[in-house]
Design an enzyme around this catalytic site. Sequence first.
Site, short mmCIF file in Angstrom:
data_model
loop_
_atom_site.label_atom_id
_atom_site.label_comp_id
_atom_site.label_asym_id
_atom_site.label_seq_id
_atom_site.Cartn_x
_atom_site.Cartn_y
_atom_site.Cartn_z
N GLY A 194 0.80 -1.22 0.00
CA GLY A 194 0.00 0.00 0.00
C GLY A 194 0.83 1.27 0.00
O GLY A 194 0.38 2.31 -0.46
N ASP A 223 1.50 -3.04 12.74
CA ASP A 223 0.95 -3.68 11.54
C ASP A 223 1.39 -5.13 11.44
O ASP A 223 1.79 -5.61 10.38
CB ASP A 223 1.35 -2.91 10.29
CG ASP A 223 0.43 -3.22 9.09
OD1 ASP A 223 -0.70 -3.69 9.33
OD2 ASP A 223 0.85 -3.00 7.95
#
Length: 518
Positions: A22, A140
């Site tokens: 991303g 994350d």
Amino acid sequence: MTQEGRLIAGRYRIAGLIGRGGMGTVWRAEDLVLDREVALKRLHATPDRLSADEIATLHERSRREARSAARIAHPHVVVVHDVVEDDGVPCLVMEYVRSVTLGSLLADGAAVPVREAVRIGLAMTGALRAAHTAGVVHRDVKPANVLLGDDGRIVLTDFGIALPSGASTLTATGEMIGSVRYMAPERVRGRTAGPASDLWSLGATLYRAVEGRLPFDRVTAMEMAYAIAVDPPGPTKLAGPLGPLIEALLAKEPEERPSAEEAERTLRTLWAAETETKTAENAEAANTTDGTTALEPVQEPIRDPAPEAIRATAAPAPPRRTRVLLRTATALAVAAATATGALYIWPDGGTGTRQQGTTPRSPAADTTSPPPLPAGYHLAEAAQLGVSLPVPDGWTVGRSSDEQVTYQSPSGLAGITIGTVDPAGSDLTAHFADIETNTKKNYTVYRRLRLQHTTFRGAPAAVWEFTFQGRARAFRAIDLGFGRAGEREYDIYLSAPDEDWDTYRPVFDRVKEGLRTP
């Protein structure tokens, strides 16, 4: 336009694409100075849709990734070599690990064996422990950021949204960075991420790895976020002995989750049990050949599995004296059980305070008529306690003292303990709560099922039921204490493997009903 062959910062020549994420693209590159392969992560250049401030934030985030990762020295954390710029865009130069991601391995609902999940979990807890010690929160943790090396090495990578303690979030108001599928409840609720948030994400990752599905699988991201915040996870079906740890990691409140160190200890215990079981299986297979009967493995002697449930030591009593009772918080646990034998460790712990009456009374007579002995039980005399009780045939005396006696099952995995405390305190429920506080410190995986005041045979009583993780399996226990303040307290404690609880639970009920006190 192909990027292969391009030279970055006059030193790194792009050799091929590794993957896109991303925030950036990762390339395999050649370090012309040191003649080695590296991984080069370049941020996406998206000036058309981002403001100058947003681009600056992204660039600073990339530099922060380098700083965060560089603070962590651990074999299971990717090594950062350099930070350079390419046309004003930051590029992170890291060690190149020939690998696949855990995320790609789990594509299309695939899963891994429990043994492999334990191995992965051990590497990840080690990496997180090192990160948290360095003051870095990853934020994350997910399968896509776990690299499974061709050489067996496991590496946690992508510290792109990691935060050093006290650093600003570098996000717009209300923005949540990270994969919502693996985002801890407190982050979904807009609270600050801490080390416990990484542990929740680890639990979700291990759940996905062994179950082949997410713990909170919903159609939309919004529904998933809501479920993470308020719903219990789907029950594990394939996790086996890893299940209790996963459940503890997925606790809604951060303070209820084990730390990275605690989770790592539990995983090491599980790995040792898995390894011992595997070794035994291999040895058995090696000893079995055509026409040959394999010798049975030598069994390790099984020690008493039941805890020293109630062991009290009274200090000299001053006027309006307070008596401190030392009860073993080991009324709690079985630390080890393997395929070829069992080893049980009962660590001491647990203290409580009770008020002694000014004039202790004699124990009240028990006028309750005990029921007939159930079939398959015999009457056992615990003379030092002045009681008798029904005990299943085949169960034998384990540990015994002036304050308690234990009877253990033939397998050594279950035990019933009868103990006394003299005199009883005024609040049995509060005393159990004191012991529970120490219990949580002794066991990485602990979950209360109930702790409540009740009455038994007309006397005040408390019942405490809980589960905990032993060395190779999950256990469940129940403890009933009853007695009037200043008189004698009696305690009945049962522990047994959680998976066999329905088999052993009736033993507790029959002992409770058939206990004969003075």
